[in-house]
Write an enzyme that holds these catalytic residues in place. Sequence first.
Site, PDB file in Angstrom:
ATOM      1  N   GLY A 153       0.751  -1.235   0.000  1.00 26.45           N
ATOM      2  CA  GLY A 153       0.000   0.000   0.000  1.00 26.45           C
ATOM      3  C   GLY A 153       0.784   1.289   0.000  1.00 26.45           C
ATOM      4  N   GLU A 195       4.051  -6.768   1.723  1.00 23.80           N
ATOM      5  CA  GLU A 195       3.693  -7.085   0.334  1.00 23.80           C
ATOM      6  C   GLU A 195       3.714  -5.811  -0.513  1.00 23.80           C
ATOM      7  OE1 GLU A 195      -0.266  -8.566   0.874  1.00 23.80           O
ATOM      8  OE2 GLU A 195       0.395 -10.484   1.680  1.00 23.80           O
ATOM      9  N   PRO A 196       4.864  -5.180  -0.652  1.00 23.75           N
ATOM     10  CA  PRO A 196       4.895  -3.936  -1.437  1.00 23.75           C
ATOM     11  C   PRO A 196       4.816  -4.226  -2.935  1.00 23.75           C
ATOM     12  CG  PRO A 196       7.116  -4.565  -0.844  1.00 23.75           C
ATOM     13  CD  PRO A 196       6.197  -5.573  -0.186  1.00 23.75           C
ATOM     14  N   ARG A 234       3.546  -1.276  -5.733  1.00 24.34           N
ATOM     15  CA  ARG A 234       3.797   0.005  -6.393  1.00 24.34           C
ATOM     16  C   ARG A 234       5.081   0.686  -5.922  1.00 24.34           C
ATOM     17  NH1 ARG A 234      -0.577   2.956  -8.233  1.00 24.34           N
ATOM     18  NH2 ARG A 234      -1.877   1.740  -6.831  1.00 24.34           N
ATOM     19  N   ARG A 276      -4.619   3.076 -16.142  1.00 26.62           N
ATOM     20  CA  ARG A 276      -4.884   3.748 -14.866  1.00 26.62           C
ATOM     21  C   ARG A 276      -5.663   5.058 -15.008  1.00 26.62           C
ATOM     22  NH1 ARG A 276      -1.402   5.485 -11.843  1.00 26.62           N
ATOM     23  NH2 ARG A 276      -2.446   4.900  -9.916  1.00 26.62           N
ATOM     24  N   TYR A 291      -8.911   4.793 -12.938  1.00 26.62           N
ATOM     25  CA  TYR A 291      -8.899   5.442 -11.617  1.00 26.62           C
ATOM     26  C   TYR A 291      -8.728   6.959 -11.713  1.00 26.62           C
ATOM     27  CZ  TYR A 291      -6.729   0.795 -10.638  1.00 26.62           C
ATOM     28  OH  TYR A 291      -6.382  -0.526 -10.571  1.00 26.62           O
ATOM     29  N   CYS A 303     -11.110   4.165 -29.560  1.00 26.14           N
ATOM     30  CA  CYS A 303     -12.414   4.797 -29.779  1.00 26.14           C
ATOM     31  C   CYS A 303     -13.270   4.752 -28.523  1.00 26.14           C
ATOM     32  CB  CYS A 303     -13.098   4.147 -30.971  1.00 26.14           C
ATOM     33  SG  CYS A 303     -12.156   4.486 -32.459  1.00 26.14           S
ATOM     34  N   GLU A 304     -12.828   5.495 -27.531  1.00 26.36           N
ATOM     35  CA  GLU A 304     -13.533   5.661 -26.260  1.00 26.36           C
ATOM     36  C   GLU A 304     -13.166   7.052 -25.769  1.00 26.36           C
ATOM     37  OE1 GLU A 304     -15.153   3.371 -24.099  1.00 26.36           O
ATOM     38  OE2 GLU A 304     -14.754   1.507 -25.178  1.00 26.36           O
ATOM     39  N   TYR A 327       1.291  -1.366 -12.282  1.00 32.09           N
ATOM     40  CA  TYR A 327      -0.080  -1.403 -12.798  1.00 32.09           C
ATOM     41  C   TYR A 327      -0.149  -0.746 -14.181  1.00 32.09           C
ATOM     42  CZ  TYR A 327      -0.604  -2.572  -7.915  1.00 32.09           C
ATOM     43  OH  TYR A 327      -0.442  -3.159  -6.685  1.00 32.09           O
TER      44      TYR A 327
HETATM   45  C1  LIG Z   1      -2.334  -5.217  -4.584  1.00 33.61           C
HETATM   46  C2  LIG Z   1      -1.918  -5.861  -3.329  1.00 33.61           C
HETATM   47  C3  LIG Z   1      -0.694  -5.519  -2.743  1.00 33.61           C
HETATM   48  C4  LIG Z   1       0.217  -4.469  -3.291  1.00 33.61           C
HETATM   49  O1  LIG Z   1      -0.305  -3.187  -3.198  1.00 33.61           O
HETATM   50  P1  LIG Z   1       0.615  -1.917  -3.504  1.00 33.61           P
HETATM   51  O2  LIG Z   1      -0.272  -0.773  -3.254  1.00 33.61           O
HETATM   52  O3  LIG Z   1       1.024  -2.020  -4.926  1.00 33.61           O
HETATM   53  O4  LIG Z   1       1.766  -1.968  -2.565  1.00 33.61           O
HETATM   54  C5  LIG Z   1      -0.317  -6.207  -1.604  1.00 33.61           C
HETATM   55  N1  LIG Z   1      -1.109  -7.163  -1.054  1.00 33.61           N
HETATM   56  C6  LIG Z   1      -2.281  -7.511  -1.596  1.00 33.61           C
HETATM   57  C7  LIG Z   1      -3.079  -8.584  -0.960  1.00 33.61           C
HETATM   58  C8  LIG Z   1      -2.735  -6.875  -2.745  1.00 33.61           C
HETATM   59  O5  LIG Z   1      -3.913  -7.209  -3.266  1.00 33.61           O
END
Ligand SMILES: *Cc1c(COP(=O)(O)O)cnc(C)c1O
Length: 419
Positions: free
Chosen positions: A240, A275-276, A278, A314, A318, A343-344, A372
């Site tokens: 995140g 779990e990085p 981005r 993206r 988003y 074509c959107e 992403y």
């Molecule tokens: C997408 C996701 C991440 C990575 O998120 P980032 O914002 O890219 O760091 C980590 N864990 C899980 C379960 C995810 O779905």
Amino acid sequence: MDHFNYRNGVLHAEDVAIPAIAADVGTPVYIYSTATLERHAQVLKAALADLPRVHIAFAIKANPNLAVLGVLARNGYGADVVSGGELKRALAAGMRAEDIVFSGVGKTRAELQLGLDEGIGQFNIELEEEGAVLAQLAAAQGKRAPAVLRVNPDVDAGTHAKISTGKAENKFGVAIDAAPGIFDRLAKLPGLTLRGVAIHTGSQLTTLDPLEAAYRRVGELVAQLRAAGHAITHVDLGGGLGVPYRPGETVSAPEAFGAMVKRVTQDWDVTLMFEPGRFICGNAGVLVTEVIWVKPAVGHPYVIVDAAMNDLARPALYDAYHDFEAVEPTGEKFVANIAGPVCETGDTFAMGREIDWVESGDLAVFRTAGAYGATMASTYNSRPLVPEVLVSGDRYAVVADRIQAETIMGAERVPEWAR
Ligand SMILES: *Cc1c(COP(=O)(O)O)cnc(C)c1O
């Protein structure tokens, strides 16, 4: 920090001039910098170095290219996967099975079985029934699946609604209030080693407050589970961490993140997992595009580029902002809209933005496209699948081919009766 800089007025990826790659490979094309990937991998590791036991799993959905995964594997990263396909990729890239974490709210039985067969390190269970099925599959083979229970901390990540995952109404994890009961029941199953809990609050978090709030809730849950007699050895804090997309935008520094984690988790006595996605690869990539036309329009002119929403989704998905820069800027600026050929109307990257002066035939980049980006590309409008290039110093290589319409048509069949 990244390694895309101007030298003598020409944008380079490390030591390679971007026009050289564009001339060789064509456009649109993603370019990734090895040095930037490695730097981010190391910066995060250093920021977490003070914690006693740490496991970092790159969320490979952010950038699953095998060459990119190889760089991260070399830097000691495992993988967070969310499908059987990603699991296969992580293994193919040289990540060890025990360093793989399997997340995702809709793992099929076949995917759970694949994870068991490969002996992955951890399953992040998203609902009670999934835990029961996993336990059954494992027990049938005389195994115990290492698992944690993903909880929904009910925290507002303050990010875009489509990338918020930790609110009670989101589809992910079990409600934190229901977690102790579910944990009790699953922990009794012979096929599971239920060893902790997991969260993932959302993506592109630019402040630490929502993360800290979520982590504190997890800390309370861990204490509660231990009081109920459970052995909690692992807590997965998810990903995140945000990256800056706009010039001058500030995001919390990894050092501040590490300090916050240390402060909040000091009494936990667990292996902390991260779990990085981005944060590792966002700034390590650009999407190179060529200006096809500058089209006069009511209001501002449209810069029509050869990259489109199928290559970089993206902005359409988003409303995301990607900085747009000329590869050889003249110093002049103008206000324009930037759009692709699809074509959107949604195939628009920016409206009324002040950008570098560009003309038909000029090269430009969308910055911060390493996460992403290519992974979400499609062949919509029968456009080729966008290729990827990895640079390291003065070397570069195509690490994903441009897949042409002919190849895609080659996988299609027209039955006799439809001719
Ligand atoms: C997408 C996701 C991440 C990575 O998120 P980032 O914002 O890219 O760091 C980590 N864990 C899980 C379960 C995810 O779905």
